[in-house]
Design a protein around this motif. Structure first.
Motif, mmCIF file in Angstrom:
data_model
loop_
_atom_site.group_PDB
_atom_site.id
_atom_site.type_symbol
_atom_site.label_atom_id
_atom_site.label_comp_id
_atom_site.label_asym_id
_atom_site.label_seq_id
_atom_site.Cartn_x
_atom_site.Cartn_y
_atom_site.Cartn_z
ATOM 1 N N ALA A 90 58.071 42.512 -0.443
ATOM 2 C CA ALA A 90 56.794 42.366 -0.803
ATOM 3 C C ALA A 90 55.973 43.510 -0.263
ATOM 4 O O ALA A 90 55.062 43.929 -0.947
ATOM 5 N N LEU A 91 56.097 44.067 0.885
ATOM 6 C CA LEU A 91 55.361 44.913 1.523
ATOM 7 C C LEU A 91 55.586 46.385 0.662
ATOM 8 O O LEU A 91 54.803 46.780 0.480
ATOM 9 N N TRP A 92 56.611 46.635 0.252
ATOM 10 C CA TRP A 92 57.058 47.752 -0.304
ATOM 11 C C TRP A 92 56.547 47.734 -1.813
ATOM 12 O O TRP A 92 55.885 48.635 -2.241
ATOM 13 N N ARG A 93 56.375 46.493 -2.489
ATOM 14 C CA ARG A 93 55.833 46.610 -3.637
ATOM 15 C C ARG A 93 54.199 46.794 -3.713
ATOM 16 O O ARG A 93 53.481 47.415 -4.532
ATOM 17 N N ALA A 94 53.688 46.117 -2.504
ATOM 18 C CA ALA A 94 52.106 46.352 -2.335
ATOM 19 C C ALA A 94 51.813 47.780 -1.818
ATOM 20 O O ALA A 94 50.644 48.269 -2.090
ATOM 21 N N LEU A 95 52.667 48.332 -1.006
ATOM 22 C CA LEU A 95 52.548 49.910 -0.850
ATOM 23 C C LEU A 95 52.216 50.684 -1.856
ATOM 24 O O LEU A 95 51.894 51.779 -1.887
ATOM 25 N N ALA A 96 52.769 50.591 -3.084
ATOM 26 C CA ALA A 96 52.542 51.342 -4.346
ATOM 27 C C ALA A 96 51.220 51.080 -5.070
ATOM 28 O O ALA A 96 51.341 51.886 -6.106
ATOM 29 N N LYS A 97 50.622 50.043 -4.479
ATOM 30 C CA LYS A 97 49.468 49.749 -5.400
ATOM 31 C C LYS A 97 48.149 50.649 -4.613
ATOM 32 O O LYS A 97 48.215 50.752 -3.251
ATOM 33 N N PRO A 98 47.106 50.668 -5.398
ATOM 34 C CA PRO A 98 45.724 51.676 -4.619
ATOM 35 C C PRO A 98 45.300 50.849 -3.509
ATOM 36 O O PRO A 98 44.713 51.716 -2.608
ATOM 37 N N GLY A 99 45.414 49.574 -3.437
ATOM 38 C CA GLY A 99 44.726 49.054 -2.087
ATOM 39 C C GLY A 99 45.457 49.217 -0.816
ATOM 40 O O GLY A 99 44.747 48.965 0.268
ATOM 41 N N ALA A 100 46.756 49.973 -0.961
ATOM 42 C CA ALA A 100 47.280 50.159 0.253
ATOM 43 C C ALA A 100 46.911 51.358 0.757
ATOM 44 O O ALA A 100 47.653 52.103 1.968
ATOM 45 N N SER A 101 45.986 52.007 0.528
ATOM 46 C CA SER A 101 45.667 53.657 0.915
ATOM 47 C C SER A 101 45.283 53.456 2.537
ATOM 48 O O SER A 101 45.420 54.457 3.258
ATOM 49 N N VAL A 103 47.033 52.132 5.051
ATOM 50 C CA VAL A 103 48.121 51.948 5.741
ATOM 51 C C VAL A 103 48.856 53.683 6.098
ATOM 52 O O VAL A 103 48.978 54.154 5.439
ATOM 53 N N GLN A 104 49.053 53.700 7.430
ATOM 54 C CA GLN A 104 49.303 55.088 7.866
ATOM 55 C C GLN A 104 50.854 55.262 7.945
ATOM 56 O O GLN A 104 51.277 56.327 7.919
ATOM 57 N N GLN A 105 51.547 54.151 8.377
ATOM 58 C CA GLN A 105 52.922 54.087 7.947
ATOM 59 C C GLN A 105 53.437 52.753 7.920
ATOM 60 O O GLN A 105 52.907 51.956 8.501
ATOM 61 N N ALA A 106 54.809 52.623 7.590
ATOM 62 C CA ALA A 106 55.366 51.426 7.511
ATOM 63 C C ALA A 106 56.877 51.379 7.650
ATOM 64 O O ALA A 106 57.497 52.223 7.516
ATOM 65 N N VAL A 107 57.423 50.377 8.401
ATOM 66 C CA VAL A 107 58.834 49.829 8.592
ATOM 67 C C VAL A 107 59.102 48.614 7.855
ATOM 68 O O VAL A 107 58.664 47.621 8.284
ATOM 69 N N LEU A 108 60.128 48.977 7.238
ATOM 70 C CA LEU A 108 60.661 47.809 6.536
ATOM 71 C C LEU A 108 61.970 47.473 6.680
ATOM 72 O O LEU A 108 63.174 48.438 6.559
ATOM 73 N N PHE A 109 62.525 46.350 7.231
ATOM 74 C CA PHE A 109 63.715 46.003 7.724
ATOM 75 C C PHE A 109 64.369 44.972 6.527
ATOM 76 O O PHE A 109 63.979 44.182 6.142
ATOM 77 N N TYR A 110 65.419 45.587 6.092
ATOM 78 C CA TYR A 110 66.346 44.893 5.340
ATOM 79 C C TYR A 110 65.783 44.160 3.845
ATOM 80 O O TYR A 110 65.834 43.133 3.765
ATOM 81 N N THR A 122 55.007 55.402 -2.623
ATOM 82 C CA THR A 122 53.990 54.872 -1.720
ATOM 83 C C THR A 122 52.908 56.132 -1.098
ATOM 84 O O THR A 122 53.369 57.336 -1.171
ATOM 85 N N GLY A 123 51.891 55.749 -0.778
ATOM 86 C CA GLY A 123 51.086 56.769 -0.170
ATOM 87 C C GLY A 123 51.400 57.130 1.352
ATOM 88 O O GLY A 123 50.819 57.979 1.840
ATOM 89 N N ALA A 124 52.096 56.110 1.991
ATOM 90 C CA ALA A 124 52.244 56.300 3.416
ATOM 91 C C ALA A 124 53.440 56.326 3.618
ATOM 92 O O ALA A 124 54.550 56.175 2.968
ATOM 93 N N LEU A 149 62.260 60.023 -2.714
ATOM 94 C CA LEU A 149 60.924 59.628 -2.800
ATOM 95 C C LEU A 149 60.381 60.377 -1.689
ATOM 96 O O LEU A 149 60.607 60.226 -0.360
ATOM 97 N N PRO A 150 58.944 60.882 -1.855
ATOM 98 C CA PRO A 150 58.143 61.670 -0.585
ATOM 99 C C PRO A 150 57.892 60.572 0.290
ATOM 100 O O PRO A 150 57.494 59.566 -0.033
ATOM 101 N N GLY A 151 57.941 61.012 1.513
ATOM 102 C CA GLY A 151 57.604 60.176 2.732
ATOM 103 C C GLY A 151 58.418 59.204 3.077
ATOM 104 O O GLY A 151 58.115 58.394 3.683
#
Length: 194
Positions: A90-101, A103-110, A122-124, A149-151
């Motif tokens: 869910a976080l991955w999908r949200a990070l691709a949206k403009p409202g996630a600008s 977020v400075q960094q993210a860690v996604l487990f499995y 993503t922007g982060a 993908l970048p970043g």
């Protein structure tokens, strides 16, 4: 004060999540938790029971929408967003949206349900950490696609899906400790995802 967002797995506000919150307690850090059950404590007997409750109460589409809404609420930078399993997808999908600008960094487990979204950008900076195998995707191919993908850094471990959650039958204390140290380093500014 640094801000941290944790997006839980299907177990929600369970004992394992409470332990993680305690282990991540850092001065000058504000932690917010988003879970599929609107903050209600959960105690499932097994993953099957948790998944049934998750699909009845929330589901993947709604969870992604909740994460998008939550990220859009941030007006100040969000130092770190961490997601686990369904929460990571869910976080991955949200990070691709403009409202996630913010977020400075993210860690996604499995994030096992990420397969349809491997081309999202993503922007982060994001580090995606898979278990050794996933029932719904080819981990090696997913890592290769995401790493283009970048970043985005994508890797797999020897441990299996759920290794960070004591409620999971595949929980691993050594894995938990290893990745807890990574998360602490990120929060303390000692490391930064590329």
């Amino acid at each position: 004060m640094q801000k941290l967002l944790i997006v839980s797995d299907i177990f929600g506000q369970c004992q394992g999540l409470r332990q993680l919150l305690q282990d991540l307690a850092v001065s000058e850090c504000s932690i917010r938790v988003l879970d599929p059950y609107q903050g209600q404590p959960q105690s499932f007997s097994d993953e099957q029971q948790a998944y049934q409750a998750y699909t009845e109460c929330c589901g993947h589409q709604h969870y992604a929408s909740l994460v998008r809404q939550t990220l859009a609420e941030y007006t100040d930078p969000l130092a770190l967003a961490i997601g686990f399993s369904a929460g990571a997808s869910a976080l991955w999908r949200a990070l691709a949206k403009p409202g996630a600008s913010k977020v400075q960094q993210a860690v996604l487990f499995y994030p096992g349900q990420i397969q349809p979204y491997l081309t999202f950008s993503t922007g982060a900076p994001v580090h995606v950490i898979f278990g050794g195998s996933e029932p719904h995707l080819d981990v090696r191919a997913a890592c290769a696609a995401l790493s283009q993908l970048p970043g985005v850094q994508a890797s797999s471990t020897a441990w299996q899906h759920g290794f960070m959650n004591p409620a999971s039958k595949t929980y691993s204390e050594p894995a938990y400790q290893q990745y807890l140290e990574l998360l602490k380093a990120l929060l303390n500014g000692m490391d930064r995802l590329a």
